[in-house]
Design a protein around this motif. Structure first.
Motif, mmCIF file in Angstrom:
data_model
loop_
_atom_site.group_PDB
_atom_site.id
_atom_site.type_symbol
_atom_site.label_atom_id
_atom_site.label_comp_id
_atom_site.label_asym_id
_atom_site.label_seq_id
_atom_site.Cartn_x
_atom_site.Cartn_y
_atom_site.Cartn_z
ATOM 1 N N GLU A 1 41.302 50.840 44.578
ATOM 2 C CA GLU A 1 41.038 50.428 43.205
ATOM 3 C C GLU A 1 42.310 49.778 42.696
ATOM 4 O OE1 GLU A 1 39.697 53.558 40.736
ATOM 5 O OE2 GLU A 1 37.918 53.989 41.924
ATOM 6 N N LEU A 2 42.199 48.572 42.210
ATOM 7 C CA LEU A 2 43.379 47.792 41.833
ATOM 8 C C LEU A 2 43.191 47.229 40.426
ATOM 9 C CD1 LEU A 2 46.075 46.475 42.573
ATOM 10 C CD2 LEU A 2 44.796 44.656 43.736
ATOM 11 N N ASP A 3 44.043 47.661 39.497
ATOM 12 C CA ASP A 3 44.031 47.139 38.130
ATOM 13 C C ASP A 3 45.156 46.126 37.989
ATOM 14 O OD1 ASP A 3 41.892 48.725 37.069
ATOM 15 O OD2 ASP A 3 43.239 50.449 37.098
ATOM 16 N N ARG B 1 34.938 44.329 46.825
ATOM 17 C CA ARG B 1 33.493 44.509 46.656
ATOM 18 C C ARG B 1 33.046 44.240 45.232
ATOM 19 N NH1 ARG B 1 31.583 44.309 51.826
ATOM 20 N NH2 ARG B 1 32.554 45.915 53.141
ATOM 21 N N THR B 2 33.851 44.665 44.254
ATOM 22 C CA THR B 2 33.460 44.487 42.854
ATOM 23 C C THR B 2 34.649 44.015 42.035
ATOM 24 O OG1 THR B 2 33.961 46.794 42.297
ATOM 25 C CG2 THR B 2 31.703 46.304 42.995
ATOM 26 N N GLN B 3 34.355 43.260 40.968
ATOM 27 C CA GLN B 3 35.345 42.850 39.978
ATOM 28 C C GLN B 3 34.797 43.222 38.603
ATOM 29 O OE1 GLN B 3 36.736 38.783 40.183
ATOM 30 N NE2 GLN B 3 36.421 38.683 42.400
ATOM 31 N N VAL B 4 35.589 43.998 37.856
ATOM 32 C CA VAL B 4 35.147 44.440 36.532
ATOM 33 C C VAL B 4 36.185 44.007 35.499
ATOM 34 C CG1 VAL B 4 34.464 46.404 35.114
ATOM 35 C CG2 VAL B 4 34.014 46.430 37.580
ATOM 36 N N PRO B 5 35.855 42.996 34.646
ATOM 37 C CA PRO B 5 36.789 42.595 33.573
ATOM 38 C C PRO B 5 36.983 43.728 32.577
ATOM 39 C CG PRO B 5 35.052 40.957 33.911
ATOM 40 C CD PRO B 5 34.631 42.181 34.652
ATOM 41 N N ARG B 6 38.242 43.925 32.136
ATOM 42 C CA ARG B 6 38.556 44.937 31.131
ATOM 43 C C ARG B 6 39.538 44.347 30.135
ATOM 44 N NH1 ARG B 6 38.896 50.941 33.900
ATOM 45 N NH2 ARG B 6 36.796 50.942 34.785
ATOM 46 N N GLY B 7 39.012 43.513 29.218
ATOM 47 C CA GLY B 7 39.867 42.853 28.238
ATOM 48 C C GLY B 7 40.809 41.879 28.923
ATOM 49 N N LEU C 1 44.600 37.174 38.721
ATOM 50 C CA LEU C 1 43.507 37.468 39.641
ATOM 51 C C LEU C 1 43.475 36.520 40.833
ATOM 52 C CD1 LEU C 1 41.083 39.238 40.219
ATOM 53 C CD2 LEU C 1 39.680 37.698 38.830
ATOM 54 N N GLY C 2 43.700 35.216 40.593
ATOM 55 C CA GLY C 2 43.651 34.251 41.687
ATOM 56 C C GLY C 2 44.668 34.555 42.771
ATOM 57 N N SER C 3 45.908 34.849 42.363
ATOM 58 C CA SER C 3 46.952 35.172 43.337
ATOM 59 C C SER C 3 46.647 36.464 44.076
ATOM 60 C CB SER C 3 48.309 35.288 42.628
ATOM 61 O OG SER C 3 48.644 34.079 41.975
#
Length: 662
Positions: free
Chosen positions: A563-565, A586-592, A571-573
């Motif tokens: 899990e990586l915040d 597997r998943t990307q979840v935007p958080r502000g 994000l691109g890098s």
């Protein structure tokens, strides 16, 4: 007096040992509270623990609350010492999972909670450090609900967060908001409670609610949550009351057969072995002859029972209690004593995924190093000590670099042996991908042994381990020969076609035969004319490896779930670097202004990602990883040097065997 065997579990630095210290003080078991920072706590007794400020070895202390004796088991929080936690889980009646009010739910917290739920161990949650700057209550409750379990009920409210005045106010049964939340939570598993909830819950008395909460907590269906501070003592009294009121007491089957489990082994000042035991039934007395493990037996010379602090000498150890036993020289961690419990589970966490070669700084100390490592392996069998007599090398398995440092310091301080390590490598496994059969018949070339052995190897479900079966009639050869084949199969499969342990397979004995005991006329027994167990032990590796070659194997590497915040603008890098280290998002979840990525990464590449993360994320990236599964290696297949007689090469194997026998 009833007993509660209570484990304290947490992610490192959540305040678990400080909470243990506070509980002992509040119960009157110690006169003053020790400090982790000062290195004078009751349970962190090792010099390294005090110097590092972390728990390395499981410790037990005891106190009394009301009419209940509580055996408190403080476990390590650092993931490198998860093996210590694993051994404790088999002896607990209940647990307290400690979470920091500042850091919240962390990687190890999730691993521990998943395991507690899988084993259905009744668990209370204590949110610690409410007196620290940055402490939160509602956000932590939400994180617990989202990332651990929704089956929680806050037992009170925190006030004045972030300062020395921070406190905990337990909810009263008459509190309408608390009452409504409690009824709603209990109604998930209680039809009568559900009916009352739909009717407005007016007919439910406080006593009925307390009884329902205790019943569901003891069944691990609901997890009460308390807030507090181990440093100031706020909320600890409520936690103690909750533990003795809501968690189950040990079942004391004093009249039953002697049955217990060994969860820790240590050496005393004179080098004597001391076993920590939880008794499930029966009563064990000094001078009793005790059976343990796989048919071993010895006499108990002394017993210590935990009572109001540490262990005190007693004449007996009764059901429900935890104690220390002397006199059992061959005892091992995980041994059952007396009658084994049915359905006991030995593996709760993933095995170590790292390995290194350890060598003495002074070559003349190799013997001393080996002796010291044998003793360390008694205390932690998962270091999986392996010797390569051909290369004169010693291998140990590890969970991480901190564990390696601790081993190095322990060898220097306790045994006077300075060591060096080679670079740490990842441990892979081998899984058969097909079916393979092989047989060698007595007196038929090229078989040089007086034995017939036929084996078939088949793939088995993932994580099922190795199973040995007989397809031949049980009495076709003497029992000792069957046992020789079975034991050799398990030993041989510790190194497969590429040197890694072979697992998830079924090995079936398909053919057997032997030369009956005989001799020349009027002569004594001649083993050159008669089969021995050695013939079967020596032939089995050749047959098994031939069968494994036919079956073929897939070499699998350990994968970590991550899990990586990260800041959203990086994000691109980050995605580019994840591709470089073979991670699979597997998943990307935007958080502000941030984004959370979840996926898998090869365990061997985690350290590389950790090194790059601060630069890529301006120091704001947070990475959490935990073992996920083994999956086939992509690209070049790694191999490991063999430490046996190499049954993959018949000529070399027979030559090495001849040298050993001569």
């Amino acid at each position: 007096m009833p007993t509660l065997n209570l484990g304290i579990l947490a992610h490192v630095d959540a305040g678990k040992t400080s909470l243990t210290e506070r509980l002992l003080y509040e119960a009157g078991a110690i006169a003053a509270i020790g400090s982790v920072d000062d290195g004078d706590t009751q349970t962190d007794s090792l010099a390294q623990e005090r110097r590092r400020g972390i728990t390395i070895k499981t410790a037990v202390a005891s106190f009394v609350v009301g009419d209940v004796t509580v055996n408190l088991i403080d476990t390590p929080g650092h993931p490198d010492f998860i093996a210590e936690v694993e051994r404790v889980l088999t002896v607990l009646d209940g647990a307290v999972l400690v979470i920091s009010a500042v850091e919240g739910v962390q990687a190890q917290t999730r691993i521990l909670m998943r395991t507690l739920q899988r084993l259905r161990i009744p668990t209370l949650i204590f949110v610690n450090k409410i007196d620290r700057g940055g402490a939160q209550d509602e956000a932590v409750l939400q994180a617990i609900s989202e990332r651990l379990t929704p089956a929680i009920i806050a037992m009170g409210s925190a006030r004045n967060l972030g300062g020395r005045e921070a406190g905990f106010t337990p909810f009263e049964p008459e509190d309408s908001v608390f009452r409504a939340r409690l009824v709603e939570r209990l109604a998930d598993h209680d039809d009568l409670m559900l009916a009352a909830y739909l009717d407005g819950a007016r007919a439910l008395s406080p006593g009925r609610l307390r009884k329902g909460l205790a019943a569901q907590t003891r069944r691990a269906l609901v997890h009460p949550v308390y807030f507090g501070s181990a440093i100031t003592g706020s909320g600890v009294e409520a936690l103690m009351a909750g533990a003795t009121r809501l968690l189950p007491r040990a079942r004391a089957e004093g009249d039953g057969p002697v049955s217990g489990a060994v969860f820790k082994v240590e050496r005393g000042p004179a080098g004597e072995k001391i076993a920590y035991v939880r008794m499930f039934s029966g009563t064990l007395r000094t001078r009793d002859r005790l059976r343990f493990g796989q048919g071993r037996e010895a006499r108990v010379t002394a017993i210590g029972v935990f009572d109001r602090g540490g262990a005190v000498k007693r004449d007996c150890l009764a059901a429900g209690q935890i104690g220390k036993l002397w006199g059992l020289g061959d005892i091992q961690i995980g041994d059952a004593i007396g009658l084994p419990r049915e359905g006991s589970v030995q593996r709760h966490f993933a095995p170590p995924t790292l390995e290194t070669v350890i060598a003495p700084r002074h070559p003349v100390e190799r013997g001393a190093l080996l002796g010291a490592l044998v003793q360390l392996a008694e205390q932690d069998p998962l270091i999986n000590l392996r010797q390569d007599d051909v290369r004169q090398e010693i291998y140990v398995s590890l969970y991480g670099e901190v564990q390696k440092e601790v081993i190095q310091e322990t060898l220097a301080s306790d045994y006077g042996v300075e060591v060096t390590f080679r670079e740490t490598t990842t441990i892979c496994i081998e899984r058969p991908v097909g079916t393979g059969c092989a047989v060698e018949v007595l007196r038929e070339p090229p078989n040089p042994f007086l034995a017939t052995v036929g084996l078939r190897i088949d793939p088995a479900p993932i994580d099922s381990g190795v199973t040995f079966r007989l397809e031949v009639e049980f009495g076709s050869i003497p029992h000792a020969f069957h046992r020789a084949v079975e034991e050799t199969v398990f030993k041989t499969l510790s190194q497969g076609l590429h040197g890694w342990a072979v697992t998830d397979c079924v090995v079936t004995m398909t053919h057997s035969g032997y030369q009956p005991r005989q001799s020349h006329s009027h002569a004594i027994f001649d083993k050159s004319m008669s089969s021995t167990a050695g013939d079967f032990r020596n032939l089995t590796p050749l047959v098994l490896m031939d069968a494994l070659k036919q079956a073929g194997v897939a070499v699998c590497e350990p994968m970590q779930r991550f899990e990586l915040d990260v800041p959203a603008d990086t994000l691109g890098s980050i995605l580019s670097v994840l591709a470089q280290v073979e991670a699979i998002p597997r998943t990307q979840v935007p958080r502000g202004q941030a984004c959370r990525l979840e996926g898998e990464i090869p365990a061997a590449r985690v350290h590389e990602l950790q090194l790059k993360l601060p630069t890529l994320t301006r120091g704001e990236g947070v990475l959490e990883t935990s073992f996920h599964q083994h999956q086939p290696v992509r690209g070049q297949v790694p191999s490991r040097p063999r430490t046996d007689h190499d049954p993959l090469d018949r000529k070399v194997y027979l030559l090495n065997l001849k040298r050993r026998l001569s």
